[in-house]
Motif scaffolding. Structure first.
Motif, PDB file in Angstrom:
ATOM      1  N   ARG A   1       0.806  -1.229   0.000  1.00 32.11           N
ATOM      2  CA  ARG A   1       0.000   0.000   0.000  1.00 32.11           C
ATOM      3  C   ARG A   1       0.837   1.276   0.000  1.00 32.11           C
ATOM      4  O   ARG A   1       0.312   2.364  -0.217  1.00 32.11           O
ATOM      5  N   LEU A   2       2.135   1.156   0.269  1.00 31.54           N
ATOM      6  CA  LEU A   2       2.999   2.333   0.300  1.00 31.54           C
ATOM      7  C   LEU A   2       4.271   2.033  -0.484  1.00 31.54           C
ATOM      8  O   LEU A   2       5.036   1.135  -0.124  1.00 31.54           O
ATOM      9  N   LYS A   3       4.465   2.788  -1.555  1.00 32.82           N
ATOM     10  CA  LYS A   3       5.677   2.687  -2.357  1.00 32.82           C
ATOM     11  C   LYS A   3       6.138   4.088  -2.726  1.00 32.82           C
ATOM     12  O   LYS A   3       5.317   5.006  -2.835  1.00 32.82           O
ATOM     13  N   PRO A   4       7.437   4.268  -2.910  1.00 31.67           N
ATOM     14  CA  PRO A   4       7.905   5.588  -3.346  1.00 31.67           C
ATOM     15  C   PRO A   4       7.606   5.815  -4.816  1.00 31.67           C
ATOM     16  O   PRO A   4       7.440   4.861  -5.589  1.00 31.67           O
ATOM     17  N   VAL A   5       7.520   7.071  -5.191  1.00 33.58           N
ATOM     18  CA  VAL A   5       7.419   7.438  -6.603  1.00 33.58           C
ATOM     19  C   VAL A   5       8.835   7.527  -7.158  1.00 33.58           C
ATOM     20  O   VAL A   5       9.658   8.299  -6.658  1.00 33.58           O
ATOM     21  N   ILE A   6       9.141   6.719  -8.157  1.00 32.72           N
ATOM     22  CA  ILE A   6      10.480   6.718  -8.751  1.00 32.72           C
ATOM     23  C   ILE A   6      10.473   7.578 -10.009  1.00 32.72           C
ATOM     24  O   ILE A   6       9.702   7.334 -10.934  1.00 32.72           O
ATOM     25  N   ASP A   7      11.335   8.584 -10.020  1.00 32.49           N
ATOM     26  CA  ASP A   7      11.437   9.460 -11.189  1.00 32.49           C
ATOM     27  C   ASP A   7      12.336   8.845 -12.253  1.00 32.49           C
ATOM     28  O   ASP A   7      11.904   8.596 -13.371  1.00 32.49           O
ATOM     29  N   LYS A   8      13.584   8.579 -11.900  1.00 36.96           N
ATOM     30  CA  LYS A   8      14.537   8.049 -12.873  1.00 36.96           C
ATOM     31  C   LYS A   8      15.674   7.347 -12.135  1.00 36.96           C
ATOM     32  O   LYS A   8      16.038   7.742 -11.026  1.00 36.96           O
ATOM     33  N   VAL A   9      16.199   6.297 -12.769  1.00 35.00           N
ATOM     34  CA  VAL A   9      17.311   5.537 -12.213  1.00 35.00           C
ATOM     35  C   VAL A   9      18.541   5.749 -13.085  1.00 35.00           C
ATOM     36  O   VAL A   9      18.475   5.579 -14.310  1.00 35.00           O
ATOM     37  N   PHE A  10      19.655   6.129 -12.451  1.00 33.96           N
ATOM     38  CA  PHE A  10      20.931   6.311 -13.141  1.00 33.96           C
ATOM     39  C   PHE A  10      21.940   5.307 -12.610  1.00 33.96           C
ATOM     40  O   PHE A  10      21.924   4.984 -11.412  1.00 33.96           O
ATOM     41  N   PRO A  11      22.850   4.815 -13.432  1.00 33.07           N
ATOM     42  CA  PRO A  11      23.949   4.007 -12.886  1.00 33.07           C
ATOM     43  C   PRO A  11      24.865   4.880 -12.030  1.00 33.07           C
ATOM     44  O   PRO A  11      24.906   6.109 -12.202  1.00 33.07           O
ATOM     45  N   LEU A  12      25.589   4.241 -11.129  1.00 32.78           N
ATOM     46  CA  LEU A  12      26.489   4.985 -10.243  1.00 32.78           C
ATOM     47  C   LEU A  12      27.456   5.849 -11.037  1.00 32.78           C
ATOM     48  O   LEU A  12      27.781   6.971 -10.622  1.00 32.78           O
ATOM     49  N   SER A  13      27.900   5.359 -12.186  1.00 32.96           N
ATOM     50  CA  SER A  13      28.848   6.116 -13.005  1.00 32.96           C
ATOM     51  C   SER A  13      28.258   7.408 -13.551  1.00 32.96           C
ATOM     52  O   SER A  13      29.003   8.284 -14.020  1.00 32.96           O
ATOM     53  N   GLU A  14      26.924   7.544 -13.515  1.00 34.92           N
ATOM     54  CA  GLU A  14      26.267   8.751 -14.005  1.00 34.92           C
ATOM     55  C   GLU A  14      25.674   9.572 -12.859  1.00 34.92           C
ATOM     56  O   GLU A  14      24.658  10.260 -13.023  1.00 34.92           O
ATOM     57  N   ALA A  15      26.332   9.537 -11.715  1.00 34.35           N
ATOM     58  CA  ALA A  15      25.873  10.318 -10.568  1.00 34.35           C
ATOM     59  C   ALA A  15      25.791  11.803 -10.900  1.00 34.35           C
ATOM     60  O   ALA A  15      24.906  12.519 -10.413  1.00 34.35           O
TER      61      ALA A  15
END
Length: 332
Positions: free
Chosen positions: A297-311
């Motif tokens: 019933r509770l999940k975060p809204v995920i905008d975008k995922v980047f690899p660590l190399s693209e911090a």
């Protein structure tokens, strides 16, 4: 399990723009008493990370300079006082630093188990906003069923988590956002009302929406002249909770208005609080909130995922202010 001696980590030698966020080799940390070592699968990106990168928010004394305040992954080693049976368990954790890395140490008391209902990316996006919103909106601000809350920055990680928790606990939530598209996104996520602060006077709109009564609690990350404006939105006995000062660290407020209407102005920062406090919060979240997470019933809204190399790109996206929800780094 044989662990490597070194790991990839984002640990800039000097402050600067996003370009300083390049991977370097750092020693794999060792867990101390009551700590666990987590092989990081994903880590959340938060506004304090940007401030630290720019040199404006140094880590607390004794904390690693590696960026990152929240992680999810697998326990691979434990310190004294921690049961060995935890090795291999999926955990997410709130940490004071070290999340932009392949391995990170976390106090056991600040860890929460990752249920089947969450992916590792989703779990990594939970701790910082969940701890922040719970301690400020619901504990310091005493938001409870039947209340009306005003939350600024409705599309931020904090804002989206505040909307989710308000809906779970029966709090009517009014949010502000900076475009019609963001207003629509907030409404789609579950906000009861959303105000475009660039085209509307949020003070007047809040008064209209509450039929002149005002809101019971304000969660503010702007500061500056917003504080006095927020007070105009508050009902008698209202609570104002400050959690950031993106619009200015100083405010001028009408003191007699605070007295006459019995208003409460408070606030807090989380990163520098001790492990004992954060562990108490984690315990309360385990009892009050985590059952909702386990049930899906509770999940975060995920905008975008980047690899660590693209911090660096992750930080550029956060600074652009166009995101909706959480930005996450995929590490493993």
């Amino acid at each position: 399990m044989t662990l490597p001696e070194t790991m990839r980590a984002i640990d800039p030698d000097s402050p600067g723009g996003p370009e300083v966020l390049v991977a370097a080799q750092r020693p794999v940390p060792s867990p101390g008493p009551d700590e666990v070592l987590i092989r990081v699968v994903a880590g959340g990106v938060n506004r304090p990370d940007v401030l630290q990168r720019m040199g404006g928010y140094p880590p607390p004394p004794g904390t690693t300079s590696i960026l990152g305040l929240e992680i999810a992954g697998e326990v691979v080693a434990v310190g004294d006082g921690v049961p060995a049976e935890l090795i291999g368990q999926p955990m997410c954790a709130l940490i004071a630093g070290g999340g932009y890395a392949e391995y990170a140490v976390a106090p056991l008391g600040q860890c929460l188990p990752v249920p089947d209902a969450l992916t590792m990316v989703e779990a990594a996006a939970m701790p910082e906003t969940l701890f922040t919103v719970w301690t400020n909106l619901f504990e310091r601000g005493y938001a409870s069923e039947g209340d009306v809350a005003l939350v600024h920055g409705g599309t931020s990680g904090i804002g989206t988590m505040a909307i989710s928790l308000c809906k779970l606990f029966g709090v009517t939530v009014i949010v502000t956002a900076g475009s019609d598209e963001k207003v629509a996104a907030c409404l789609a996520h579950g906000a009861d009302h959303a105000i475009n602060y660039k085209s509307e006077d949020f003070v007047g709109r809040v008064k209209d929406l509450t039929e002149g009564r005002g809101v019971d609690v304000v969660l503010d990350m702007v500061g500056g002249d917003y504080v006095a404006r927020n007070m105009k939105c508050m009902a008698d006995d209202g609570r104002h909770v400050s959690i950031a000062v993106q619009g200015g660290a100083m405010a001028t407020v009408p003191v007699f208005e605070i007295m006459r209407r019995r208003l409460t102005l408070t606030g807090s920062t989380l990163r520098a609080r001790d492990v004992a406090f954060k562990s108490l919060v984690a315990d309360e979240l385990t009892r009050q909130v985590w059952p909702h997470v386990e049930a899906g019933r509770l999940k975060p809204v995920i905008d975008k995922v980047f690899p660590l190399s693209e911090a660096a790109e992750a930080h550029r996206r956060m600074e652009a202010g166009t995101h909706m929800g959480k930005i996450v780094l995929a590490v493993a």
